[in-house]
Design a protein around this motif. Sequence first.
Motif, PDB file in Angstrom:
ATOM      1  N   VAL A   1      -6.773   8.352   1.366  1.00 55.70           N
ATOM      2  CA  VAL A   1      -8.138   8.722   0.970  1.00 55.70           C
ATOM      3  C   VAL A   1      -9.198   8.237   1.955  1.00 55.70           C
ATOM      4  N   ASN A   2      -8.782   7.546   3.013  1.00 60.15           N
ATOM      5  CA  ASN A   2      -9.748   7.075   4.009  1.00 60.15           C
ATOM      6  C   ASN A   2     -10.552   8.253   4.557  1.00 60.15           C
ATOM      7  N   GLU A   3     -11.791   7.966   4.894  1.00 61.97           N
ATOM      8  CA  GLU A   3     -12.607   8.977   5.552  1.00 61.97           C
ATOM      9  C   GLU A   3     -11.996   9.269   6.922  1.00 61.97           C
ATOM     10  N   ILE A   4     -11.925  10.549   7.279  1.00 60.03           N
ATOM     11  CA  ILE A   4     -11.356  10.956   8.559  1.00 60.03           C
ATOM     12  C   ILE A   4     -12.466  11.557   9.410  1.00 60.03           C
ATOM     13  N   LYS A   5     -12.718  10.929  10.551  1.00 65.23           N
ATOM     14  CA  LYS A   5     -13.668  11.457  11.524  1.00 65.23           C
ATOM     15  C   LYS A   5     -12.851  12.131  12.614  1.00 65.23           C
ATOM     16  N   VAL A   6     -13.332  13.269  13.105  1.00 66.34           N
ATOM     17  CA  VAL A   6     -12.590  14.023  14.115  1.00 66.34           C
ATOM     18  C   VAL A   6     -13.419  14.153  15.384  1.00 66.34           C
ATOM     19  N   ALA A   7     -12.793  13.786  16.500  1.00 66.47           N
ATOM     20  CA  ALA A   7     -13.353  14.034  17.829  1.00 66.47           C
ATOM     21  C   ALA A   7     -12.514  15.161  18.426  1.00 66.47           C
ATOM     22  N   HIS A   8     -13.181  16.164  18.998  1.00 70.70           N
ATOM     23  CA  HIS A   8     -12.477  17.347  19.505  1.00 70.70           C
ATOM     24  C   HIS A   8     -12.167  17.292  20.992  1.00 70.70           C
ATOM     25  N   ASP A   9     -12.601  16.229  21.649  1.00 71.08           N
ATOM     26  CA  ASP A   9     -12.263  16.019  23.062  1.00 71.08           C
ATOM     27  C   ASP A   9     -12.427  14.530  23.366  1.00 71.08           C
ATOM     28  N   GLY A  10     -11.967  14.139  24.547  1.00 74.22           N
ATOM     29  CA  GLY A  10     -12.015  12.728  24.904  1.00 74.22           C
ATOM     30  C   GLY A  10     -13.425  12.182  25.022  1.00 74.22           C
ATOM     31  N   GLU A  11     -14.334  12.991  25.515  1.00 69.84           N
ATOM     32  CA  GLU A  11     -15.717  12.550  25.668  1.00 69.84           C
ATOM     33  C   GLU A  11     -16.346  12.244  24.308  1.00 69.84           C
ATOM     34  N   GLU A  12     -16.078  13.103  23.333  1.00 70.18           N
ATOM     35  CA  GLU A  12     -16.604  12.888  21.980  1.00 70.18           C
ATOM     36  C   GLU A  12     -15.990  11.621  21.363  1.00 70.18           C
ATOM     37  N   ALA A  13     -14.709  11.378  21.607  1.00 70.45           N
ATOM     38  CA  ALA A  13     -14.054  10.175  21.093  1.00 70.45           C
ATOM     39  C   ALA A  13     -14.713   8.918  21.654  1.00 70.45           C
ATOM     40  N   ILE A  14     -14.978   8.922  22.959  1.00 71.90           N
ATOM     41  CA  ILE A  14     -15.635   7.780  23.601  1.00 71.90           C
ATOM     42  C   ILE A  14     -17.026   7.567  22.997  1.00 71.90           C
ATOM     43  N   ALA A  15     -17.763   8.644  22.788  1.00 68.24           N
ATOM     44  CA  ALA A  15     -19.104   8.537  22.197  1.00 68.24           C
ATOM     45  C   ALA A  15     -19.036   7.974  20.782  1.00 68.24           C
ATOM     46  N   MET A  16     -18.028   8.383  20.012  1.00 69.31           N
ATOM     47  CA  MET A  16     -17.899   7.897  18.636  1.00 69.31           C
ATOM     48  C   MET A  16     -17.547   6.404  18.608  1.00 69.31           C
ATOM     49  N   LEU A  17     -16.727   5.977  19.545  1.00 63.83           N
ATOM     50  CA  LEU A  17     -16.280   4.582  19.572  1.00 63.83           C
ATOM     51  C   LEU A  17     -17.293   3.631  20.194  1.00 63.83           C
ATOM     52  N   PHE A  18     -17.993   4.090  21.243  1.00 61.26           N
ATOM     53  CA  PHE A  18     -18.841   3.185  22.013  1.00 61.26           C
ATOM     54  C   PHE A  18     -20.327   3.518  21.968  1.00 61.26           C
ATOM     55  N   GLY A  19     -20.658   4.676  21.430  1.00 59.97           N
ATOM     56  CA  GLY A  19     -22.050   5.089  21.402  1.00 59.97           C
ATOM     57  C   GLY A  19     -22.832   4.349  20.336  1.00 59.97           C
ATOM     58  N   ASP A  20     -24.137   4.386  20.466  1.00 61.20           N
ATOM     59  CA  ASP A  20     -24.982   3.795  19.439  1.00 61.20           C
ATOM     60  C   ASP A  20     -25.915   4.848  18.860  1.00 61.20           C
ATOM     61  N   GLY A  21     -25.637   6.091  19.173  1.00 63.99           N
ATOM     62  CA  GLY A  21     -26.459   7.189  18.677  1.00 63.99           C
ATOM     63  C   GLY A  21     -25.870   7.809  17.425  1.00 63.99           C
ATOM     64  N   GLU A  22     -26.177   9.070  17.217  1.00 61.67           N
ATOM     65  CA  GLU A  22     -25.759   9.772  16.006  1.00 61.67           C
ATOM     66  C   GLU A  22     -24.246   9.990  15.936  1.00 61.67           C
TER      67      GLU A  22
END
Length: 145
Positions: free
Chosen positions: A31-52
């Motif tokens: 039941v954990n929330e699942i976030k999806v990144a569709h490419d490597g750049e998006e994954a990096i932004a999700m992990l290290f970004g401080d934006g939206e």
Amino acid sequence: MAENQRVILLVEDDPDHEVLTIRALRKSNIVNEIKVAHDGEEAIAMLFGDGENAIPTPQVILLDLKLPKIEGLEVLRRIRESEKTRMLPVVILTSSDEESDIVRSYKLGVNSYIRKPVNFSEFAEATRQLGMYWLVLNECPPNSN
């Protein structure tokens, strides 16, 4: 979100594999929330970004290797280089069975390498076992956030 309900980061560019992975996890009562990144750049932004695009520290990262923009092995390298993400469990979930991909993944510090089964029932069972281990049985390092 409770500590035992931390987010799963799925890094997958194939929409069919994305749907199958999420369906298999849900069918296994994950039941954990699942976030999806569709490419490597998006994954990096999700992990290290401080934006939206930034997400809370995930409990596990399910990472495909063959990704647009930044390949999966480069994403893994960056995860392991950062103090913030170094200890996060990373599972390669890919269709690649190339020995060089397996070796490079482990040299970069992957926790597990799983080849996606072709048949859905085998894929669902592999995903169920993956979910049970990484989200129920495994003790994650304390959240540093």
